[in-house]
Scaffold this active site. Structure first.
Site, PDB file in Angstrom:
ATOM      1  CE  LYS A   1      -2.771  -0.027   3.496  1.00  0.00           C
ATOM      2  NZ  LYS A   1      -2.727  -1.284   4.235  1.00  0.00           N
TER       3      LYS A   1
ATOM      4  NE  ARG B   1      -5.469   1.470  10.760  1.00  0.00           N
ATOM      5  CZ  ARG B   1      -4.459   1.040  10.037  1.00  0.00           C
ATOM      6  NH1 ARG B   1      -4.539  -0.096   9.387  1.00  0.00           N
ATOM      7  NH2 ARG B   1      -3.356   1.749   9.956  1.00  0.00           N
TER       8      ARG B   1
ATOM      9  NE  ARG C   1       6.978  -5.043   5.153  1.00  0.00           N
ATOM     10  CZ  ARG C   1       5.843  -4.777   5.804  1.00  0.00           C
ATOM     11  NH1 ARG C   1       5.863  -4.397   7.038  1.00  0.00           N
ATOM     12  NH2 ARG C   1       4.701  -4.900   5.184  1.00  0.00           N
TER      13      ARG C   1
ATOM     14  NE  ARG D   1       8.914  -1.683  10.189  1.00  0.00           N
ATOM     15  CZ  ARG D   1       8.056  -1.445   9.219  1.00  0.00           C
ATOM     16  NH1 ARG D   1       7.043  -2.250   9.050  1.00  0.00           N
ATOM     17  NH2 ARG D   1       8.219  -0.444   8.421  1.00  0.00           N
TER      18      ARG D   1
ATOM     19  NE  ARG E   1       0.993  -6.241  11.231  1.00  0.00           N
ATOM     20  CZ  ARG E   1       2.124  -5.911  10.627  1.00  0.00           C
ATOM     21  NH1 ARG E   1       3.276  -6.328  11.110  1.00  0.00           N
ATOM     22  NH2 ARG E   1       2.119  -5.156   9.560  1.00  0.00           N
TER      23      ARG E   1
END
Ligand SMILES: [Zn+2]
Length: 209
Positions: free
Chosen positions: A13, A84, A123, A155, A167
């Site tokens: 996104k 959201r 990532r 992360r 998530r």
């Protein structure tokens, strides 16, 4: 043209938002960025963010509302990170109506859980803000940021599959009613997020006037 961008974590996104606002001269309404800016002069927001609490919807909507009053949004805006859930979407609509502003398209970058896992596991991020993916968007030199030369890191919250799973489950639960809501109003455009960055952008571009 005013758009909303939806998609699960790992759908790209952020990258697409940057592509869209740059190509179409739109204003990027990233609620994350707006809140970070707002906390500098707003003690209440600062306190909420510092203690990790959720910022009330009304506060976010007020920030967007105030932003709409400036005259640099004639070419339109792209909302990223908000709404959201269904409640937020309804409140947003009420506010926009009062301002005589309408949403023209809602883009959903659609990817499944398996792909989210693959991408998030790959990532890598840099403290300068750049982000990479060892599969999809690798840096030129392994483990090193193209922009600033610093070491890339994984992360913390990306390490555990269970975290990602949670998530994704939250995203699904919150977003499904939202998708239905925008589908009913005919605004929803589903974008195949499994394609590469350029192809995804091309799909989105076709719908932006
Ligand atoms: Zn960097």
């Amino acid at each position: 043209m005013n758009c909303i961008l939806l998609g699960p974590p790992g759908a790209g996104k952020g990258t697409q938002a940057k592509n869209i606002v740059k190509s179409f001269n739109m204003l990027h309404f990233s609620t994350g960025d707006m809140l970070r800016k707002a906390k500098k002069f707003d003690e209440i927001i600062n306190k909420l963010l510092l203690t990790g609490q959720l910022v009330p919807d009304k506060v976010v909507i007020d920030i967007i509302k105030r932003r709409l009053e400036r005259d640099d949004i004639k070419k339109g805006f792209l909302l990223d990170g908000f709404p959201r859930n269904l409640r937020q979407a309804e409140q947003l609509d009420l506010m926009l109506k009062s301002k005589n502003v309408r949403i023209n398209k809602v883009f959903l970058i659609d990817i499944g859980f398996e792909e989210v896992i693959n991408r998030i596991a790959g990532r890598r991020v840099c403290e300068c803000g750049a982000s990479y993916n060892i599969i999809a968007v690798p840096p030129k030199k392994n483990g090193i940021c193209d922009c600033c030369g610093a070491n890339l890191v994984q992360r913390n919250d990306d390490r555990e599959e269970s975290v990602v799973r949670d998530r994704f489950a939250i995203y699904k639960r919150q977003t499904e009613p939202l998708i239905e809501y925008y589908n009913k109003t005919g605004l929803l455009v589903e974008i195949d997020g499994l394609k590469d960055e350029k192809a995804v952008f091309k799909q989105i571009s076709m719908y932006i006037l």
